[in-house]
Design a protein around this motif. Structure first.
Motif, PDB file in Angstrom:
ATOM      1  N   LEU A 180      41.786 -89.089 -19.230  1.00  0.00           N
ATOM      2  CA  LEU A 180      41.325 -88.689 -17.900  1.00  0.00           C
ATOM      3  C   LEU A 180      40.552 -87.378 -18.008  1.00  0.00           C
ATOM      4  CD1 LEU A 180      41.520 -89.154 -14.756  1.00  0.00           C
ATOM      5  CD2 LEU A 180      43.524 -87.651 -14.819  1.00  0.00           C
ATOM      6  N   SER A 181      39.362 -87.372 -17.429  1.00  0.00           N
ATOM      7  CA  SER A 181      38.552 -86.150 -17.395  1.00  0.00           C
ATOM      8  C   SER A 181      37.903 -86.086 -16.022  1.00  0.00           C
ATOM      9  CB  SER A 181      37.490 -86.195 -18.494  1.00  0.00           C
ATOM     10  OG  SER A 181      36.577 -87.236 -18.196  1.00  0.00           O
ATOM     11  N   ALA A 182      36.825 -85.322 -15.910  1.00  0.00           N
ATOM     12  CA  ALA A 182      36.128 -85.254 -14.628  1.00  0.00           C
ATOM     13  C   ALA A 182      35.317 -86.522 -14.352  1.00  0.00           C
ATOM     14  CB  ALA A 182      35.222 -84.033 -14.609  1.00  0.00           C
ATOM     15  N   ALA A 183      35.125 -87.343 -15.394  1.00  0.00           N
ATOM     16  CA  ALA A 183      34.303 -88.549 -15.246  1.00  0.00           C
ATOM     17  C   ALA A 183      34.988 -89.571 -14.330  1.00  0.00           C
ATOM     18  CB  ALA A 183      34.058 -89.164 -16.622  1.00  0.00           C
ATOM     19  N   PRO A 184      34.191 -90.435 -13.701  1.00  0.00           N
ATOM     20  CA  PRO A 184      34.776 -91.401 -12.771  1.00  0.00           C
ATOM     21  C   PRO A 184      35.538 -92.535 -13.444  1.00  0.00           C
ATOM     22  CG  PRO A 184      32.395 -91.677 -12.896  1.00  0.00           C
ATOM     23  CD  PRO A 184      32.719 -90.455 -13.685  1.00  0.00           C
ATOM     24  N   GLN A 185      35.434 -92.618 -14.778  1.00  0.00           N
ATOM     25  CA  GLN A 185      36.134 -93.660 -15.516  1.00  0.00           C
ATOM     26  C   GLN A 185      36.991 -93.030 -16.583  1.00  0.00           C
ATOM     27  OE1 GLN A 185      32.610 -95.738 -16.933  1.00  0.00           O
ATOM     28  NE2 GLN A 185      33.729 -97.636 -16.693  1.00  0.00           N
ATOM     29  N   LEU A 186      38.073 -93.711 -16.963  1.00  0.00           N
ATOM     30  CA  LEU A 186      38.854 -93.258 -18.105  1.00  0.00           C
ATOM     31  C   LEU A 186      38.008 -93.404 -19.365  1.00  0.00           C
ATOM     32  CD1 LEU A 186      42.273 -94.905 -17.283  1.00  0.00           C
ATOM     33  CD2 LEU A 186      41.729 -92.475 -17.198  1.00  0.00           C
ATOM     34  N   TYR A 240      38.431-102.310 -10.908  1.00  0.00           N
ATOM     35  CA  TYR A 240      39.445-101.617 -11.699  1.00  0.00           C
ATOM     36  C   TYR A 240      40.798-101.696 -10.985  1.00  0.00           C
ATOM     37  CZ  TYR A 240      35.523 -99.511 -14.198  1.00  0.00           C
ATOM     38  OH  TYR A 240      34.396 -99.318 -14.945  1.00  0.00           O
TER      39      TYR A 240
ATOM     40  N   THR B   7      39.269 -80.077 -15.926  1.00  0.00           N
ATOM     41  CA  THR B   7      38.937 -80.730 -14.653  1.00  0.00           C
ATOM     42  C   THR B   7      39.206 -82.233 -14.739  1.00  0.00           C
ATOM     43  OG1 THR B   7      37.128 -79.161 -14.529  1.00  0.00           O
ATOM     44  CG2 THR B   7      37.141 -80.923 -12.893  1.00  0.00           C
ATOM     45  N   ILE B   8      39.819 -82.778 -13.712  1.00  0.00           N
ATOM     46  CA  ILE B   8      40.073 -84.221 -13.689  1.00  0.00           C
ATOM     47  C   ILE B   8      39.370 -84.850 -12.491  1.00  0.00           C
ATOM     48  CG2 ILE B   8      42.292 -84.177 -14.891  1.00  0.00           C
ATOM     49  CD1 ILE B   8      43.614 -84.316 -12.068  1.00  0.00           C
ATOM     50  N   ASN B   9      39.111 -86.145 -12.629  1.00  0.00           N
ATOM     51  CA  ASN B   9      38.612 -86.908 -11.493  1.00  0.00           C
ATOM     52  C   ASN B   9      39.812 -87.221 -10.604  1.00  0.00           C
ATOM     53  OD1 ASN B   9      38.011 -89.343  -9.897  1.00  0.00           O
ATOM     54  ND2 ASN B   9      36.022 -89.173 -10.887  1.00  0.00           N
ATOM     55  N   LEU B  12      40.428 -90.891  -9.306  1.00  0.00           N
ATOM     56  CA  LEU B  12      40.971 -91.782 -10.334  1.00  0.00           C
ATOM     57  C   LEU B  12      42.447 -91.470 -10.584  1.00  0.00           C
ATOM     58  CD1 LEU B  12      40.472 -93.937 -12.440  1.00  0.00           C
ATOM     59  CD2 LEU B  12      39.383 -92.238 -13.899  1.00  0.00           C
ATOM     60  N   ARG B  15      44.544 -92.793  -7.741  1.00  0.00           N
ATOM     61  CA  ARG B  15      44.687 -94.251  -7.750  1.00  0.00           C
ATOM     62  C   ARG B  15      45.696 -94.695  -8.809  1.00  0.00           C
ATOM     63  NH1 ARG B  15      39.269 -96.223  -8.786  1.00  0.00           N
ATOM     64  NH2 ARG B  15      39.797 -96.833 -10.921  1.00  0.00           N
TER      65      ARG B  15
END
Lengths: 288, 275
Positions: A180-186, A240, B7-9, B12, B15
């Motif tokens: 998990l990061s700032a990106a919208p996907q794992l 997803y 930083t995390i989304n 996501l 969810r």
């Protein structure tokens, strides 16, 4: 048959209860038949759940007409081809993670997972024997190949299937989400989608990927099953994190069109590969 | 210094974590959760996530003050109850622990604090039986790694949605799900004695600890490499020592092996076995 409809059954499973998962399969197969699908692909270990550990021998089956799990699936495979994931017990009681392609009441092909991830959160090598073959096989929709999760994290199995004549790759996974990061996907989801698209593009083949959803303890399976065409274009994707049954028509004439434009298969230097591979492998320190 | 971005989304994360709570409670045939609300950000976040996952009517928030607990903690817990609409009750633990404290007047603040944390665990597990729900944990990755918890106290729970989030990430996700700002902004405290704060007791800040833990744990840097990247050596050593010395809090107690098949070693099933 140039056109047929592929379905991806993105399901959740009950851990170690094949009978309950069988009911889910039969229900999805009925739905898919109702929707006019010709081929329905279930995820890795769809009949058993993924983190089996000591359950592995208890849920093992043989893909045969007299097996209580496979008898109804084989019956259901009349009129609709099916790919299911299960634990196979070999004749000498080795246990494999396997996919079976069922069609017309017959077992057309079984693929035993070749690469068993045994690192990080994975412990498959502790509980399973590895498969030792990568073979394409003929179906009524042309020649196909099946790979299971870690098999296609390595470049060689898809490559071998391509050379062995597969024009459609059927990938199955129970992929635990991570990164998990700032990106919208794992990170794991992004990676799998990248390489699925890459294989479709590099080999000018169709690539279908059925991934499961749900949780097992703290592990989360992210879904997002995909179908790519031989140009590497995304034809369909399931959402997803939720169960889904998606369908898309495949036009095998795309193989003709894409390969007329981009003759990667025509120009592949297989003799060179063989020669160089033999040379490389005769010098064992190259892999160290 | 390598780039360290925690930083995390949050969409996501939200969810995945609400799905986790729903799945892991639902698959054993339940639909309810119990959360101990301290007034701090960790339990506030767990409560918000549980309420979103299960519906507020299926979540019981329990406030468990002791006579020295700060008024503010109780009020902040009430803000979470009001904001989420979850059910709530208040069970003062003073009368549970005072007779024991009176029997052993030499107890220092650490023993008393642990006793109180375990009394709260007893209340939560009893209320979970009465309410028909699972106890949802409120420990984050930072405190689990540092071992900053009471064994069988606040570290006891059925499932933990936030245990893979560093404190910094807890703050970020809390903001996204709507935890009141005053709770996110205040100094973290176990509130086991008056004026206690985590960072004062630990001797370093969570923000700094998170950056170091991220390199050590997630990126697999060695302690020496972290020092070479600019972290203070004494700080690195203190964190590494805490992580190692408190590892026992992260494991089931070892069972001495005698038979061919021993629980913990070669009797291996997930908790979700058969569900």
């Amino acid at each position: 048959m140039h056109k047929f409809t592929v379905g991806l059954a993105q399901i959740n499973t009950r851990l170690g209860v094949p009978e309950a998962n069988l009911e889910t399969h039969l229900a999805r197969i009925r739905e898919a038949k109702g929707a006019g699908a010709d081929l329905l692909v279930f995820p890795e270990l769809s009949l058993t759940g993924y983190v089996l550990q000591d359950l592995a021998p208890e849920v093992a089956h043989r893909p045969a007409p007299d097996d209580p799990l496979f008898a109804p699936l084989l019956e259901a495979s009349r009129g609709l081809d099916i790919v299911v994931g299960f634990v196979e017990e070999g004749p000498r009681h080795r246990f494999y993670i396997a996919d079976a392609y069922l069609a017309g009441g017959e077992v057309v092909h079984v693929h035993r997972k070749v690469y068993l991830p045994t690192y990080g959160l994975f412990d498959e090598g502790r509980f399973f024997a590895w498969g030792d073959e990568v073979r394409a096989f003929d179906t009524r929709f042309g020649r196909m190949g099946m790979l299971i999760c870690e098999d296609f994290w390595h470049a060689s199995p898809p490559y071998l299937l391509w050379l062995d004549g597969a024009d459609m790759l059927l990938f199955t996974s129970a992929s635990p989400g991570r990164g998990l990061s700032a990106a919208p996907q794992l990170e794991s989801a992004r990676w799998v989608e990248h390489i699925n698209r890459a294989y479709a593009s590099l080999f000018t083949v169709f690539v279908a990927h059925a991934n499961r959803v749900g949780y097992e303890d703290g592990l989360h399976f992210w879904g997002g099953s995909t179908l790519f065409d031989p140009a590497g274009e995304l034809l369909a994707q399931a959402p997803y994190d939720e169960e889904a049954l998606i369908f898309h028509e495949v036009d095998l004439r795309e193989l003709h069109r894409v390969r007329a434009r981009l003759p990667l298969l025509r120009d592949e230097r297989t003799a060179l590969v063989q020669r160089e591979l033999a040379r490389i492998l005769s010098q064992p320190n190259r892999l160290r | 210094m390598p780039s360290i971005d925690l930083t995390i989304n949050t969409d996501l994360a939200r969810r995945i974590l609400t799905g986790f709570i729903r799945s892991e409670i639902g698959r054993i045939g339940l639909k309810r959760a119990v959360v101990g609300l301290s007034g701090g950000v960790d339990s506030a976040l767990s409560c918000f996530l549980a309420a979103e996952a299960l519906g507020p009517e299926n979540v019981l928030a329990v406030r468990m003050p002791y006579r020295t607990s700060s008024r503010e903690s109780l009020e902040h817990a009430q803000m979470v109850i009001d904001a989420t609409g979850v059910r709530s009750l208040t069970a003062d633990i003073t009368e549970m622990v005072e007779p024991y404290f009176a029997r052993f007047p030499e107890m220092d603040k650490r023993r008393r604090g642990n006793m109180m944390a375990r009394a709260r665990m007893m209340v939560l597990y009893d209320q979970s039986a009465a309410f028909g729900g699972l106890v949802v944990g409120t420990s984050n990755k930072t405190e689990i790694l540092l071992g900053y918890s009471t064994l069988y106290g606040d570290s006891a729970y059925a499932i933990n949605p936030i245990g893979d989030l560093y404190k910094t990430q807890v703050w970020q996700l809390s903001e996204a799900v709507g935890v009141p700002e005053v709770i996110i902004k205040k100094a973290p405290t176990a509130d086991l004695w008056a004026g206690q704060t985590d960072e004062q007791e630990l001797g370093f800040s969570y923000r700094e600890a998170d950056r170091l833990l991220y390199l050590l744990v997630d990126r697999r840097y060695t302690p020496q490499e972290c020092v070479a990247e600019g972290f203070n050596e004494a700080f690195v050593q203190a964190v590494v020592r805490r992580m190692r010395r408190n590892h026992f809090k992260r494991l089931m107690p070892p069972i001495a092996k005698l038979s061919n098949r021993t629980i913990g070693y070669d009797f291996l099933y997930l908790r979700d076995w058969g569900t």
